[in-house]
Write an enzyme that holds these catalytic residues in place. Structure first.
Site, PDB file in Angstrom:
ATOM      1  NE  ARG A  77     -26.912  -2.941  11.786  1.00 13.65           N
ATOM      2  CZ  ARG A  77     -25.772  -2.895  11.101  1.00 13.65           C
ATOM      3  NH1 ARG A  77     -24.971  -1.859  11.198  1.00 13.65           N
ATOM      4  NH2 ARG A  77     -25.419  -3.894  10.314  1.00 13.65           N
TER       5      ARG A  77
ATOM      6  CG  HIS B 125     -24.460  -9.087  11.285  1.00 14.50           C
ATOM      7  ND1 HIS B 125     -25.593  -8.803  10.556  1.00 14.50           N
ATOM      8  CD2 HIS B 125     -23.532  -8.171  10.906  1.00 14.50           C
ATOM      9  CE1 HIS B 125     -25.357  -7.756   9.778  1.00 14.50           C
ATOM     10  NE2 HIS B 125     -24.116  -7.356   9.957  1.00 14.50           N
TER      11      HIS B 125
ATOM     12  CD  GLN C 263     -21.366  -9.403   7.039  1.00 14.60           C
ATOM     13  OE1 GLN C 263     -21.728  -8.240   7.122  1.00 14.60           O
ATOM     14  NE2 GLN C 263     -20.628  -9.836   6.020  1.00 14.60           N
TER      15      GLN C 263
ATOM     16  CG  ASP D 172     -16.507  -7.813  13.001  1.00 14.35           C
ATOM     17  OD1 ASP D 172     -16.385  -6.711  12.420  1.00 14.35           O
ATOM     18  OD2 ASP D 172     -17.514  -8.114  13.671  1.00 14.35           O
TER      19      ASP D 172
ATOM     20  CB  CYS E 184     -18.455  -8.519   8.343  1.00 17.26           C
ATOM     21  SG  CYS E 184     -17.893  -8.020   9.957  1.00 17.26           S
TER      22      CYS E 184
ATOM     23  NE  ARG F 176     -24.786  -8.091   4.636  1.00 10.40           N
ATOM     24  CZ  ARG F 176     -24.882  -7.222   5.630  1.00 10.40           C
ATOM     25  NH1 ARG F 176     -23.815  -6.588   6.066  1.00 10.40           N
ATOM     26  NH2 ARG F 176     -26.037  -7.000   6.229  1.00 10.40           N
TER      27      ARG F 176
HETATM   28  N1   CP Z   1     -21.081  -5.495   7.946  1.00  6.58           N
HETATM   29  C1   CP Z   1     -22.083  -4.638   8.230  1.00  6.58           C
HETATM   30  O1   CP Z   1     -23.124  -5.002   8.783  1.00  6.58           O
HETATM   31  O2   CP Z   1     -21.840  -3.373   7.808  1.00  6.58           O
HETATM   32  P1   CP Z   1     -22.703  -2.105   8.245  1.00  6.58           P
HETATM   33  O3   CP Z   1     -22.520  -1.942   9.745  1.00  6.58           O
HETATM   34  O4   CP Z   1     -22.084  -0.952   7.478  1.00  6.58           O
HETATM   35  O5   CP Z   1     -24.113  -2.336   7.888  1.00  6.58           O
END
Ligand code: CP
Length: 305
Positions: A100, A127, A130, A222, A262, A290
């Protein structure tokens, strides 16, 4: 050849298969319980996470493997070791890396020099993990994705980008309902439009929320202020105020529409309590998915290495 998931485009030829695989894993978890026996996933997080971190870690445990949380401030990467050298070294210990990052170029750089699969756990462009879980959630509810109208309401951000591409790949009619100055990147919209031409789907940008949500099967939102955008909080909240997913938007959508988020949600901002806790919300299934989707992604990349 080693395969990576840097962009959802990396799944162009197998996205539907991965979604179905994730549904099978969810239905029959015991079938897969030793699939990653003695394997290790390294997880590098430059930003905070609840869902991505926990779902990957639990997914690896349930597959018989192990996940390591790696913070850049503890790694030598935080003291100047290059991403390329980090990739070379981690490839000698691990079986897969999840990253990430703030900057998508760093995810690309890690993948370029890695001898093991690299999975993008979110960057400033996309992402992809997701979106696998999102489309899985939609498929569980509607059985088929092709022809469904999916409206993304809010910031034309990384989630919006992967959703445009993934939805177009599946022949969906995807609408980005974003205010002026917060549209998705043009290169992404162009790519998604080309994909939609191949699959019989469509891609539109509509600025008016009520017009965009008419007859929607899926309404998706989001946060308005993504990680890294905190300095713009006030101007973003002003720009997005009309883009709240509330009962008025759900009323113009199809009767059996589902609402996705998300997460994390900022209740009272991009979504109201009534909607996220209401009968149309599928946000909690989406969060659960997820984990099933991560398993499908890891196993697909690993077994096809
Ligand atoms: N939706 C998502 O990626 O959540 P986090 O940022 O908690 O990993």
């Amino acid at each position: 050849m080693v395969r990576h998931l840097v962009s959802i485009m990396d799944m162009k030829n197998c996205l539907e298969e991965i979604i179905d695989f994730a549904i099978d894993i969810k239905t029959n978890p015991s079938k897969y319980k030793d699939s990653m026996d003695s394997c290790s996933l390294g997880m590098i997080f430059e930003k905070s996470s609840t869902r991505t971190r926990v779902s990957f870690e639990v997914a690896m445990t349930q597959l018989g493997g192990h996940a390591l949380f790696l913070s850049p401030k503890d790694l030598q990467i935080g003291r100047g070791e290059t991403i390329a050298d980090t990739a070379r070294v981690l490839s000698r210990y691990l079986d897969c890396i999840m990253y990430r990052a703030f900057d998508y170029k760093n995810v690309e750089e890690l993948a370029l020099h890695s001898e093991i699969p690299v999975i993008n756990g979110l960057d400033n462009r996309e992402h992809p993990c997701q979106i696998v879980a999102d489309l899985m959630t939609v498929k569980e509810r509607f059985t088929n994705l092709k022809g469904l109208k999916m409206v993304y309401v809010g910031d034309g951000n990384n989630v919006c980008h992967s959703l445009l591409l993934g939805g177009a790949m599946q022949g969906m009619n995807v609408v980005a309902n974003c205010p002026k100055n917060y549209h998705p990147w043009k290169e992404i919209v162009d790519k998604a439009t080309m994909l939609a031409e191949e699959t019989g789907g469509s891609v539109k940008i509509i600025e008016d929320p009520l017009e965009a949500c008419i007859d929607a099967d899926v309404i998706y939102t989001d946060v308005w202020v993504s990680m890294g955008d905190e300095k713009e909080e006030e101007e973003r909240e002003a720009a997005f105020m009309k883009y709240q997913v509330n009962e008025k938007l759900v009323e113009v959508a199809s009767n059996d529409c589902i609402v996705l988020h998300c997460l994390p949600a900022h209740r009272g901002m991009e979504i109201t309590d009534e909607v996220i806790d209401g009968k149309h919300s599928a946000a909690w299934d989406q969060a659960e998915n997820r984990m099933h989707a991560q398993k499908a992604i890891i196993l697909d990349l690993y077994k096809n290495e």
